[in-house]
Design a protein around this motif. Structure first.
Motif, PDB file in Angstrom:
ATOM      1  N   UNK A  32      35.853  49.450  58.514  1.00 11.36           N
ATOM      2  CA  UNK A  32      34.604  50.185  58.348  1.00 11.36           C
ATOM      3  C   UNK A  32      33.388  49.293  58.546  1.00 11.36           C
ATOM      4  N   UNK A  33      33.572  47.997  58.354  1.00 11.91           N
ATOM      5  CA  UNK A  33      32.463  47.074  58.543  1.00 11.91           C
ATOM      6  C   UNK A  33      31.501  47.026  57.376  1.00 11.91           C
ATOM      7  N   UNK A  34      31.686  47.940  56.413  1.00  5.82           N
ATOM      8  CA  UNK A  34      30.770  47.990  55.280  1.00  5.82           C
ATOM      9  C   UNK A  34      31.508  48.488  54.043  1.00  5.82           C
ATOM     10  N   UNK A  35      31.506  47.683  53.001  1.00  9.81           N
ATOM     11  CA  UNK A  35      32.107  48.138  51.751  1.00  9.81           C
ATOM     12  C   UNK A  35      31.298  49.294  51.180  1.00  9.81           C
ATOM     13  N   UNK A  36      30.005  49.307  51.467  1.00 11.63           N
ATOM     14  CA  UNK A  36      29.142  50.398  51.000  1.00 11.63           C
ATOM     15  C   UNK A  36      29.592  51.743  51.531  1.00 11.63           C
ATOM     16  N   UNK A  37      30.009  51.784  52.792  1.00 16.04           N
ATOM     17  CA  UNK A  37      30.498  53.035  53.376  1.00 16.04           C
ATOM     18  C   UNK A  37      31.792  53.450  52.689  1.00 16.04           C
ATOM     19  N   UNK A  38      32.677  52.503  52.417  1.00 15.67           N
ATOM     20  CA  UNK A  38      33.937  52.804  51.725  1.00 15.67           C
ATOM     21  C   UNK A  38      33.638  53.364  50.331  1.00 15.67           C
ATOM     22  N   UNK A  39      32.676  52.781  49.627  1.00 14.52           N
ATOM     23  CA  UNK A  39      32.311  53.269  48.292  1.00 14.52           C
ATOM     24  C   UNK A  39      31.807  54.696  48.356  1.00 14.52           C
ATOM     25  N   UNK A  40      30.975  54.980  49.337  1.00 10.14           N
ATOM     26  CA  UNK A  40      30.425  56.329  49.502  1.00 10.14           C
ATOM     27  C   UNK A  40      31.536  57.337  49.772  1.00 10.14           C
ATOM     28  N   UNK A  41      32.435  56.989  50.676  1.00  3.92           N
ATOM     29  CA  UNK A  41      33.520  57.889  51.057  1.00  3.92           C
ATOM     30  C   UNK A  41      34.474  58.110  49.882  1.00  3.92           C
ATOM     31  N   UNK A  42      34.879  57.034  49.213  1.00  3.00           N
ATOM     32  CA  UNK A  42      35.810  57.152  48.091  1.00  3.00           C
ATOM     33  C   UNK A  42      35.173  57.960  46.963  1.00  3.00           C
ATOM     34  N   UNK A  43      33.908  57.739  46.704  1.00  3.34           N
ATOM     35  CA  UNK A  43      33.212  58.470  45.652  1.00  3.34           C
ATOM     36  C   UNK A  43      33.218  59.976  45.942  1.00  3.34           C
ATOM     37  N   UNK A  44      32.942  60.338  47.182  1.00  7.86           N
ATOM     38  CA  UNK A  44      32.946  61.754  47.550  1.00  7.86           C
ATOM     39  C   UNK A  44      34.344  62.352  47.453  1.00  7.86           C
ATOM     40  N   UNK A  45      35.343  61.629  47.939  1.00  5.79           N
ATOM     41  CA  UNK A  45      36.724  62.114  47.840  1.00  5.79           C
ATOM     42  C   UNK A  45      37.149  62.267  46.382  1.00  5.79           C
ATOM     43  N   UNK A  46      36.802  61.281  45.563  1.00  7.01           N
ATOM     44  CA  UNK A  46      37.120  61.319  44.139  1.00  7.01           C
ATOM     45  C   UNK A  46      36.560  62.592  43.511  1.00  7.01           C
ATOM     46  N   UNK A  47      35.300  62.887  43.779  1.00  6.57           N
ATOM     47  CA  UNK A  47      34.658  64.091  43.240  1.00  6.57           C
ATOM     48  C   UNK A  47      35.303  65.369  43.777  1.00  6.57           C
ATOM     49  N   UNK A  48      35.644  65.395  45.060  1.00  7.64           N
ATOM     50  CA  UNK A  48      36.270  66.571  45.662  1.00  7.64           C
ATOM     51  C   UNK A  48      37.636  66.849  45.043  1.00  7.64           C
ATOM     52  N   UNK A  49      38.414  65.794  44.819  1.00  6.35           N
ATOM     53  CA  UNK A  49      39.747  65.978  44.254  1.00  6.35           C
ATOM     54  C   UNK A  49      39.702  66.403  42.787  1.00  6.35           C
ATOM     55  N   UNK A  50      38.605  66.128  42.091  1.00  7.33           N
ATOM     56  CA  UNK A  50      38.469  66.566  40.700  1.00  7.33           C
ATOM     57  C   UNK A  50      38.442  68.088  40.613  1.00  7.33           C
TER      58      UNK A  50
END
Length: 75
Positions: A32-50
């Motif tokens: 991804x080239x950016x840990x920030x992008x990974x954090x954003x994506x994981x955060x959104x997925x985490x919320x969606x799966x809740x």
């Protein structure tokens, strides 16, 4: 690549790796080239799966994330 494609890739990584991953590891595995992008994506997925009606869930343990089967679906 758009955010939805990133989410699909992160979802696949969490499902197949079988161990907790940090956002740094996710970023490196997917180039991804950016840990920030990974954090954003994981955060959104985490919320969606809740709220998602799914047998799977994303769990967070400190700074690591993993995909798991929801307790009510274990036999």
């Amino acid at each position: 690549m758009n955010l939805e494609e990133y989410k699909k890739q992160v979802e696949a990584i969490l499902f197949t790796v079988g161990r907790p991953l940090t956002t740094k590891e996710i970023s490196e595995l997917l180039n991804l080239g950016s840990e920030g992008m990974a954090k954003k994506v994981v955060s959104q997925l985490f919320d969606e799966y809740k709220i998602k009606d799914s047998a799977l869930e994303i769990l967070q343990d400190g700074e690591k994330y993993r995909m798991n089967i929801r307790g009510e679906h274990l036999h």
